[in-house]
Scaffold this motif. Structure first.
Motif, short mmCIF file in Angstrom:
data_model
loop_
_atom_site.label_atom_id
_atom_site.label_comp_id
_atom_site.label_asym_id
_atom_site.label_seq_id
_atom_site.Cartn_x
_atom_site.Cartn_y
_atom_site.Cartn_z
N ILE A 1 2.37 4.49 7.08
CA ILE A 1 2.79 5.17 5.85
C ILE A 1 2.59 4.22 4.69
CG2 ILE A 1 4.76 6.17 4.63
CD1 ILE A 1 5.85 6.92 7.45
N GLU A 2 2.01 4.77 3.64
CA GLU A 2 1.76 3.99 2.42
C GLU A 2 2.12 4.87 1.23
OE1 GLU A 2 -0.93 0.80 0.47
OE2 GLU A 2 -0.57 1.02 2.59
N ASP A 3 2.72 4.27 0.21
CA ASP A 3 3.03 5.01 -1.01
C ASP A 3 1.83 5.00 -1.94
OD1 ASP A 3 5.61 5.48 -0.15
OD2 ASP A 3 6.47 3.82 -1.28
N CYS A 4 1.60 6.12 -2.60
CA CYS A 4 0.53 6.21 -3.59
C CYS A 4 0.83 5.23 -4.72
CB CYS A 4 0.43 7.63 -4.13
SG CYS A 4 -0.73 7.79 -5.52
N GLU A 5 -0.17 4.48 -5.15
CA GLU A 5 0.04 3.52 -6.22
C GLU A 5 0.14 4.18 -7.59
OE1 GLU A 5 -4.50 1.96 -6.64
OE2 GLU A 5 -3.41 1.35 -4.86
N VAL A 6 -0.16 5.47 -7.68
CA VAL A 6 -0.06 6.19 -8.96
C VAL A 6 1.25 6.98 -9.03
CG1 VAL A 6 -1.13 7.94 -10.44
CG2 VAL A 6 -2.56 6.33 -9.17
N CYS A 7 1.48 7.87 -8.06
CA CYS A 7 2.66 8.75 -8.12
C CYS A 7 3.81 8.32 -7.21
CB CYS A 7 2.25 10.19 -7.80
SG CYS A 7 1.77 10.47 -6.08
N CYS A 8 3.59 7.34 -6.36
CA CYS A 8 4.61 6.74 -5.48
C CYS A 8 5.08 7.64 -4.34
CB CYS A 8 5.82 6.26 -6.27
SG CYS A 8 5.39 5.01 -7.49
N ASN A 9 4.40 8.74 -4.08
CA ASN A 9 4.76 9.59 -2.95
C ASN A 9 4.22 9.00 -1.66
OD1 ASN A 9 6.21 11.94 -3.99
ND2 ASN A 9 4.35 12.30 -5.16
N PRO A 10 4.93 9.20 -0.54
CA PRO A 10 4.50 8.63 0.74
C PRO A 10 3.37 9.45 1.38
CG PRO A 10 6.51 9.84 1.06
CD PRO A 10 6.23 9.87 -0.43
N MET A 11 2.42 8.76 1.95
CA MET A 11 1.29 9.39 2.63
C MET A 11 1.17 8.79 4.02
SD MET A 11 -1.51 8.83 -0.38
CE MET A 11 -1.12 7.09 -0.43
N LEU A 12 0.75 9.60 4.95
CA LEU A 12 0.45 9.13 6.29
C LEU A 12 -1.05 8.86 6.37
CD1 LEU A 12 1.16 8.52 9.24
CD2 LEU A 12 0.78 10.96 9.71
N LEU A 13 -1.42 7.65 6.71
CA LEU A 13 -2.83 7.27 6.86
C LEU A 13 -3.14 7.13 8.34
CD1 LEU A 13 -3.01 4.50 4.13
CD2 LEU A 13 -3.72 6.86 3.92
N GLU A 14 -4.20 7.79 8.76
CA GLU A 14 -4.69 7.70 10.14
C GLU A 14 -6.13 7.20 10.07
OE1 GLU A 14 -3.55 11.12 12.70
OE2 GLU A 14 -2.94 11.93 10.75
N ILE A 15 -6.37 6.06 10.69
CA ILE A 15 -7.68 5.42 10.60
C ILE A 15 -8.15 5.04 12.00
CG2 ILE A 15 -8.97 3.51 9.59
CD1 ILE A 15 -6.56 3.33 7.53
N LYS A 16 -9.40 5.31 12.28
CA LYS A 16 -10.01 4.92 13.55
C LYS A 16 -11.25 4.09 13.24
CE LYS A 16 -8.39 9.01 15.90
NZ LYS A 16 -7.41 8.60 16.81
N ILE A 17 -11.35 2.98 13.95
CA ILE A 17 -12.46 2.06 13.77
C ILE A 17 -13.32 2.07 15.04
CG2 ILE A 17 -13.10 -0.34 13.32
CD1 ILE A 17 -11.50 1.00 11.03
N GLN A 18 -14.61 2.13 14.83
CA GLN A 18 -15.55 2.08 15.96
C GLN A 18 -16.70 1.15 15.57
OE1 GLN A 18 -17.68 5.76 17.00
NE2 GLN A 18 -16.91 5.42 19.06
N ASN A 19 -16.96 0.16 16.41
CA ASN A 19 -18.01 -0.83 16.13
C ASN A 19 -17.83 -1.48 14.76
OD1 ASN A 19 -19.28 -0.31 18.59
ND2 ASN A 19 -20.39 1.42 17.69
N PHE A 20 -16.58 -1.77 14.44
CA PHE A 20 -16.20 -2.43 13.18
C PHE A 20 -16.57 -1.63 11.93
CE2 PHE A 20 -16.29 -5.82 16.31
CZ PHE A 20 -15.03 -6.37 16.11
N ASP A 21 -16.68 -0.31 12.08
CA ASP A 21 -16.89 0.60 10.95
C ASP A 21 -15.78 1.64 10.95
OD1 ASP A 21 -19.26 -0.48 9.86
OD2 ASP A 21 -20.45 0.53 11.41
N ILE A 22 -15.47 2.14 9.77
CA ILE A 22 -14.47 3.21 9.67
C ILE A 22 -15.12 4.50 10.16
CG2 ILE A 22 -13.01 4.53 8.12
CD1 ILE A 22 -12.87 1.99 6.35
N PHE A 23 -14.64 4.97 11.30
CA PHE A 23 -15.18 6.14 11.97
C PHE A 23 -14.45 7.41 11.53
CE2 PHE A 23 -14.83 8.90 15.78
CZ PHE A 23 -16.14 9.30 15.86
#
Length: 58
Positions: free
Chosen positions: A29-51
């Motif tokens: 969870i990260e807060d938006c740097e503009v409006c400060c609302n919480p966001m859920l970030l889901e990130i998957k990495i494959q072969n050291f690239d953002i997949f």
């Protein structure tokens, strides 16, 4: 590490996060740097690239 730009799901402003590409599956969870609302970030990495990158409201 890579800076990734995306749109906030609340205020629609373009913001960025720094992604550690050595971690394969990331969910946090990260807060938006503009409006400060919480966001859920889901990130998957494959072969050291953002997949997969998904941001959603909480």
């Amino acid at each position: 590490m890579e800076t990734y730009f995306f749109q906030c799901p609340y205020c629609w402003q373009q913001i960025s996060v720094v992604v550690d590409k050595s971690i394969h599956n990331q969910n946090y969870i990260e807060d938006c740097e503009v409006c400060c609302n919480p966001m859920l970030l889901e990130i998957k990495i494959q072969n050291f690239d953002i997949f997969y990158f998904q941001v959603s409201e909480l």
